[in-house]
Design a protein around this motif. Structure first.
Motif, PDB file in Angstrom:
ATOM      1  N   GLY B 145       0.806  -1.208   0.000  1.00 24.91           N
ATOM      2  CA  GLY B 145       0.000   0.000   0.000  1.00 24.91           C
ATOM      3  C   GLY B 145       0.842   1.262   0.000  1.00 24.91           C
ATOM      4  N   TRP B 146       1.966   1.223   0.707  1.00 23.36           N
ATOM      5  CA  TRP B 146       2.772   2.432   0.882  1.00 23.36           C
ATOM      6  C   TRP B 146       3.073   3.105  -0.450  1.00 23.36           C
ATOM      7  N   PRO B 147       3.655   2.372  -1.410  1.00 23.60           N
ATOM      8  CA  PRO B 147       3.882   3.054  -2.694  1.00 23.60           C
ATOM      9  C   PRO B 147       2.625   3.144  -3.558  1.00 23.60           C
ATOM     10  N   SER B 148       1.766   2.114  -3.535  1.00 24.58           N
ATOM     11  CA  SER B 148       0.749   2.057  -4.587  1.00 24.58           C
ATOM     12  C   SER B 148      -0.498   2.857  -4.250  1.00 24.58           C
ATOM     13  N   LEU B 149      -0.712   3.189  -2.981  1.00 25.77           N
ATOM     14  CA  LEU B 149      -1.933   3.933  -2.659  1.00 25.77           C
ATOM     15  C   LEU B 149      -1.844   5.385  -3.094  1.00 25.77           C
ATOM     16  N   ARG B 150      -0.691   5.769  -3.617  1.00 24.17           N
ATOM     17  CA  ARG B 150      -0.587   7.132  -4.130  1.00 24.17           C
ATOM     18  C   ARG B 150      -1.245   7.253  -5.494  1.00 24.17           C
ATOM     19  N   VAL B 151      -1.375   6.112  -6.192  1.00 22.63           N
ATOM     20  CA  VAL B 151      -2.097   6.174  -7.465  1.00 22.63           C
ATOM     21  C   VAL B 151      -3.564   5.865  -7.208  1.00 22.63           C
TER      22      VAL B 151
END
Lengths: 316, 394, 258
Positions: B145-151
């Motif tokens: 989630g840490w990197p991908s929840l920004r998209v």
């Protein structure tokens, strides 16, 4: 890590990558067209592609060319490929339009939310794949050898096979034709208008239903073209062949910026290249991992893909 | 007809108004679920009038029910992510894999952690590894989630799909620990013995079903606690208007991450249960198709409602299984000859095709799912009333 | 006025590409006052608002809230520091009830999070109860208590506006920023809104009011800042601003409903 493999094989890896990439790009265009107009991930597109592979194979089989027959002469081969392209494109195009009519149009009539579309897309994908699976006994089918495998170009170890050349040339021609169609023709203007603002376009007299059907048809035709070259490249097909390649083509579309036609081309070629280099570097087992890792990393830094979304407008 | 609907309204009205009646009904239903896998009990279940059994004949009923139950757990976990927080996750099965592999690696005597790397001397019991499996699944949820929840939106879908595919391929190719396709055999079972000394958890699916059912009940209550608190409000607020939520003081990123982590943890529990029963873990189960099936379960049942997720999870497993049994009962032909080709038309073979049709039909006629929550149902009603300009023209 | 400054907008410039949306805007908001921010359409009022609440990052200059630099901070943190806002185009959570909407605001100061909510620890339970009580109180305060269990999207327009104010108040702000709260109101509704704004100020909350309707602004504000094309062209008491020739030229000069 096998750096020497990468360095030594670089020219040939590039050709392989570009060929595979061209196939991805053709399928990716189908995703991108539909997404650009409807904001819908057409999950069933991988099955549209799969139907194309069978369409071509059956045509060849019907004409007496099966996996066990000998290689025909060049003239016959070109005829067969051309015929395969036509049939596969028609089969895939028809499948795509049927999916749109049966699975998506009723939902649009009811103004269903986007997630409902995703589920019917998944449902349609299941139906198509399983019907084909049942019809073909879920086995793998081989393709007749059509083009000779000795390279047409061989310069100091850099080889291009006739198939690679054909794939690349046909893919580029088809994509150029599509681009012209979308940019220059009346239908193309309709597509762009609906992509930008469907309701306003409708008020301006654009027939939205027709445009949407057209978009599915175009995507299907391109997938059919991709299917023929995929058949010749891998030499086989089966009922679930669409899944992984569809996934990757979708990744390619996202990579280039979904909804953006040129983005699909760039994304497809890039994905093909990265896979090709990556599999030399890390071993072919890791091909698929590389594809997705690249996608994920790229999205971190460019959340709308390389070229951004543009068939319509970018979405917030 | 109207008499029937009238009766139905009166019955539902009674249960809506009377809390004890409602609780009583739920208790009876749960008791029913616990006795369900007993042959003496389910043999009598069939569609009245016509003799069509409601149970499955292709596979052992207890096994099918167990499969339903761990799928329901997955659906409950994914419902937190998709239904409440509104984040489209197409790679949910990855967390199931994390749970299953953790248990397998720690409980199997053939685990390479023991035989080659000497991380520990002897296998741990199943029960000890479950909390570790949950913790690792939760951690992987945070890490994903840490990197991908920004998209946002559809991009998140493809990133998560990629993640699940990467986990599967790593599991398939990775020879050092996960043993590639050969997998890890002799995975430990849950503890406990019957009075006569034989272990409860062996190859009979029934006790696993009971255990999984219990876990489902626990999960439902814990998730309900969350949903009815500030956490649930934050999730729904994010789903409805993320920017407004942030400006009203909701740390949106943190709560999205929590949704991911909690969903992942529930997925991890499901994976550890499955590994405990299956005795053998390899990469074959963790296909993307399964992730999609779980998502279909959530949306079919009704996103944002736990009862809906349970119903959906049950249906996606049970309906295809049951269709096989129906075919057996009626003696439908297994193959049909068309031209020179034998077409396999047995329900076993066509069950996913039927299932696909079911998905399409349900979405066309009930896009909010079979059992939506009150809020979502209202949303859909509004959407339907809104006339789309131009659709009539097309 | 020798009151304490609450919000200082210090030489703030905001550029979008080549467009200058705010050009060295300067003003100070003192505790306990009602400040009006006015200007013709496109003057940069809402942009200024968005810069203050952290939606945009100023290209140059600083925004200080209670003496602390806030530009560049996370938006929810700015809310927690005590600045709350409403939206020009209503942005409620449409499918949540009025109560739930306001509770989301009240949750801003919750200390307990997922673990204690999962297990329903007493401390969490206590906070939930307090949050609910606060939400009911605020709904009462803005006068829509009777709508408590209605879904936000079904509320009448005026009540939706009030609900937005309630949701913002529930975050327990020291500064409440209202973005055209009277848009679409009839005179009677405007009058009662005016009363509500005064009531909010009297309860100890400083108010920044963006408004189009001059009569409303003149009637309720202590001071007014006038923007035009992203620049501040005047500042002062309503009477001073009304007589300022620049303002008359820019704003009052054009025929206006007011």
């Amino acid at each position: 890590m096998h750096f020497d493999d990468l360095v030594n094989g670089f020219p040939n890896l590039t050709t392989t990558g570009l060929t595979q990439g061209a196939i991805y790009a053709l399928i990716a265009l189908g995703y991108t067209l539909v997404y650009g107009v409807l904001r819908l991930i057409n999950f069933a597109h991988s099955e549209v592609f799969m139907f194309g592979t069978f369409g071509a194979m059956w045509t060849w089989g019907w004409l007496g060319f099966g996996s066990t027959s000998g290689r025909p002469g060049l003239g016959t081969a070109i005829m067969l490929i051309a015929l395969g392209l036509v049939v596969a494109a028609v089969v895939s195009g028809a499948t795509a339009v049927v999916v749109e009519l049966v699975a998506y149009r009723p939902l649009r009539r009811r103004n269903a939310p986007p997630l409902a579309f995703l589920i019917t897309a998944i449902g349609a994908s299941f139906v198509l794949m399983e019907l084909m699976g049942a019809a073909t006994g879920r086995i793998q089918f081989g393709m007749p050898p059509l083009l000779p495998s000795n390279p047409v170009i061989n310069v100091g170890g850099w080889r291009i096979t006739p198939l690679q050349l054909a794939t690349f040339v046909v893919a580029l021609v088809v994509m150029f034709a599509l681009d012209t169609f979308v940019q220059k023709t009346r239908f193309g203007r309709g597509i762009r208008a609906v992509a930008q603002d469907a309701n306003t376009a409708a008020l301006m007299g654009v027939n939205k239903g027709k445009v949407i059907a057209l978009v599915f048809l175009l995507g299907g035709l391109l997938a059919g073209v991709a299917a023929v070259f995929h058949n010749m490249k891998t030499g086989n097909t089966r009922f679930n062949v669409g899944f992984l390649i569809g996934l990757k083509a979708f990744a390619a579309a996202v990579l280039g910026g979904i909804g953006n036609l040129r983005g699909a081309l760039v994304g497809g070629l890039l994905l093909g290249l990265v896979e090709s280099y990556g599999s030399a570097l890390f071993g072919s087992n890791w091909t698929n991992v590389i594809a997705f890792v690249v996608l994920v990393v790229l999205l971190m830094f460019r959340p709308t893909g390389l070229l951004g979304e543009s068939l319509g407008r970018a979405r917030a | 007809m109207s008499a029937v609907t009238d009766l139905w309204h009166r019955v539902t009205g009674f249960f809506n108004q009377s809390k004890p009646a409602r609780i009583g009904l739920i208790v009876v239903f749960v008791a029913f679920l616990y006795v369900l896998p007993n042959r003496e009990f389910y043999e009598y279940l069939n569609i009245p009038g016509v003799w069509i059994p409601l149970y499955t004949t292709g596979n052992d009923m207890a096994f099918v029910l167990f499969t339903c139950t761990w799928t329901i757990l997955l659906a409950l976990g994914l419902n937190v992510v998709v239904g409440y927080a509104g984040l489209l996750d197409l790679g949910f099965f990855g967390f199931f894999a994390v749970g299953a592999y953790t248990v397998a690696l720690m409980t199997s005597p053939e685990s390479k952690l023991i035989t080659e790397y000497n991380w520990f001397e002897s296998p741990y019991p199943w029960l000890v590894t479950v909390p570790i499996a949950i913790a690792l699944a939760l951690l992987s949820g945070v890490l994903l989630g840490w990197p991908s929840l920004r998209v946002r939106g559809d991009y998140l879908a493809i990133v998560t799909l990629g993640f699940a595919e990467v986990i599967r391929i790593i599991a398939k190719n990775q020879d050092w620990i996960l043993n590639g396709d050969r997998g890890i055999p002799q995975v430990g079972h849950p503890p406990g013995t019957w009075p006569d000394g034989t272990p409860i958890f062996q190859f009979d699916a029934k006790p696993y079903y009971w255990l999984a059912l219990t876990m489902v009940i626990v999960a439902v209550f814990l998730i309900r606690n969350l949903v009815r608190s500030r956490v649930g409000r934050a999730w729904v607020a994010i789903r409805e208007d993320e920017d407004a939520a942030e400006l009203m003081g909701v740390p949106t990123f943190r709560f999205k991450l929590w949704a991911f982590a909690i969903g992942a943890a529930v997925g991890g529990i499901s994976g550890s249960l499955w590994a405990g029963y299956n005795n053998f873990v390899n990469s074959a189960t963790f296909s993307v198709e399964n992730s999609i099936l779980v998502l279909a379960a959530v949306l079919l049942g009704g996103a944002g409602n736990q009862a809906g997720a349970i119903l959906g999870g049950f249906l996606v497993v049970y309906v295809p299984e049951w269709l096989r049994s129906v075919g057996d009962v009626f003696g439908w032909p297994k193959t049909v000859r068309v031209f020179d080709i034998n077409l396999d038309v047995s329900p076993t073979s066509l069950r996913y095709a039927f299932f696909g049709v079911l998905l399409i039909v349900v979405m066309i006629f009930r896009p909010q799912g079979l059992w939506p929550n009150r809020r979502r149902a209202a949303e859909f009603k509004d959407r339907r009333q809104a006339v789309v300009v131009g659709e009539g023209v097309g | 006025m020798d009151r304490k400054p609450l919000l200082e907008v210090d030489n703030v410039t905001l550029r979008f590409g080549g467009v200058v949306a705010l050009d060295q805007v300067n003003f100070t908001l003192y505790e306990g006052e009602i400040l009006g921010l006015i200007g013709p359409n496109g003057a940069g009022k809402t942009t200024c608002f968005n810069a203050m609440t952290g939606v945009y990052l100023p290209t140059e200059g600083q925004i200080r809230f209670r003496g602390e630099q806030i530009s560049g901070r996370k938006r929810f943190r700015i809310t927690k520091m005590g600045m709350a806002r409403t939206f020009q185009n209503i942005r409620l959570f449409p499918e949540m009830t009025a109560l739930e909407n306001v509770q989301v605001g009240a949750d801003a100061h919750h200390r307990t999070s997922v673990p204690s909510a999962l297990l329903r620890l007493p401390r969490h339970w206590q906070e939930e109860k307090q949050g609910r009580a606060l939400a009911e109180e605020v709904l009462d305060f803005v006068g829509i208590r009777h709508r408590i269990h209605e879904v936000a999207r079904n509320l009448p327009y005026g009540d939706q506006r009030r609900l937005e104010i309630a949701r913002a108040l529930a975050t327990r702000p020291t500064l409440l920023c209202l973005d055209e709260p009277a848009a679409g109101f009839n005179p009677a509704e405007k009058a009662s809104l005016l009363e509500l704004i005064r009531k909010i100020r009297d309860s100890g909350v400083t108010v920044l009011l963006i408004e189009h309707d001059m009569r409303l602004v003149m009637g309720v504000t202590d001071r007014i800042v006038v923007l035009e094309f992203g620049k501040k062209i005047a500042e002062g008491s309503p009477a001073e601003v009304r007589d300022n020739p620049k303002v008359i030229a820019a704003y009052l000069g054009v025929p206006d409903a007011a």
